[in-house]
Design an enzyme around this catalytic site. Structure first.
Site, PDB file in Angstrom:
ATOM      1  N   GLU A  93     -12.854  35.004  37.830  1.00 22.30           N
ATOM      2  CA  GLU A  93     -12.638  34.437  39.180  1.00 22.30           C
ATOM      3  C   GLU A  93     -11.236  34.782  39.703  1.00 22.30           C
ATOM      4  OE1 GLU A  93     -15.278  33.620  40.528  1.00 22.30           O
ATOM      5  OE2 GLU A  93     -16.423  33.370  38.696  1.00 22.30           O
ATOM      6  N   HIS A 115     -11.280  38.117  41.133  1.00 24.23           N
ATOM      7  CA  HIS A 115     -11.825  38.109  42.499  1.00 24.23           C
ATOM      8  C   HIS A 115     -10.725  37.836  43.530  1.00 24.23           C
ATOM      9  CE1 HIS A 115     -16.120  38.661  42.339  1.00 24.23           C
ATOM     10  NE2 HIS A 115     -16.311  37.710  41.446  1.00 24.23           N
TER      11      HIS A 115
HETATM   12 CO    CO Z   1     -17.914  37.358  40.185  1.00 26.65          CO
END
Ligand code: CO
Length: 147
Positions: A132, A135
């Protein structure tokens, strides 16, 4: 609550760097609640805000150890125990692959009220946090596949 649209890897937004969250108002809580509903409906383990087109450094993770965790403005303090595991991503449907990640992670982050938190994540929880956080920097797991 409302379900949001998850953008896919071909959407240029997914490659943008997200901005620091500095407004911990009810509007932020509403976005997080909507991200949670979206994550559950998509049957995923984690969802970063950029995946619903919101370019702020925050994500929701369904951890084994702590249940639902919201990480906002996360900073990795310690990362160790690198291992290779298989992962996928809601923005890359139908794709999975092997990625080397830390399985022990100490993270500083803020909660939805802006309070500073420090927490230790293990195994797939640590992997999910790193996925994450990638990201938030425009990085996808498919960029990191083991040969
Ligand atoms: Co992802």
């Amino acid at each position: 609550m409302a379900r949001l649209t998850i953008i896919k890897q071909d959407n240029p937004l997914i490659r943008k760097t997200s901005k620091t969250v500095d407004d911990f108002s009810p509007r932020l809580h509403e976005i997080l609640d909507n991200m949670y509903e979206t994550l559950l409906h998509a049957n995923g383990m984690g969802l970063a805000a950029v995946q619903v087109g919101i370019l702020y450094r925050m994500a929701i993770i369904l951890t084994e150890e702590y249940g639902v965790i919201e990480i906002i403005n996360p900073i990795i303090k310690t990362a160790k125990n690198q291992r290779i595991d298989t992962e996928g991503c809601l923005s890359c449907p139908g794709i999975s692959g092997r990625v080397r990640r830390p399985h022990f992670l100490i993270l500083e982050y803020q909660d939805r009220n802006g309070a500073k938190q420090t927490r230790t994540f293990h195994n797939m929880d640590a992997v999910c946090c790193c996925h994450e956080i990638d990201h938030m920097n425009g990085i996808l797991f498919i960029d990191k596949l083991e040969k």
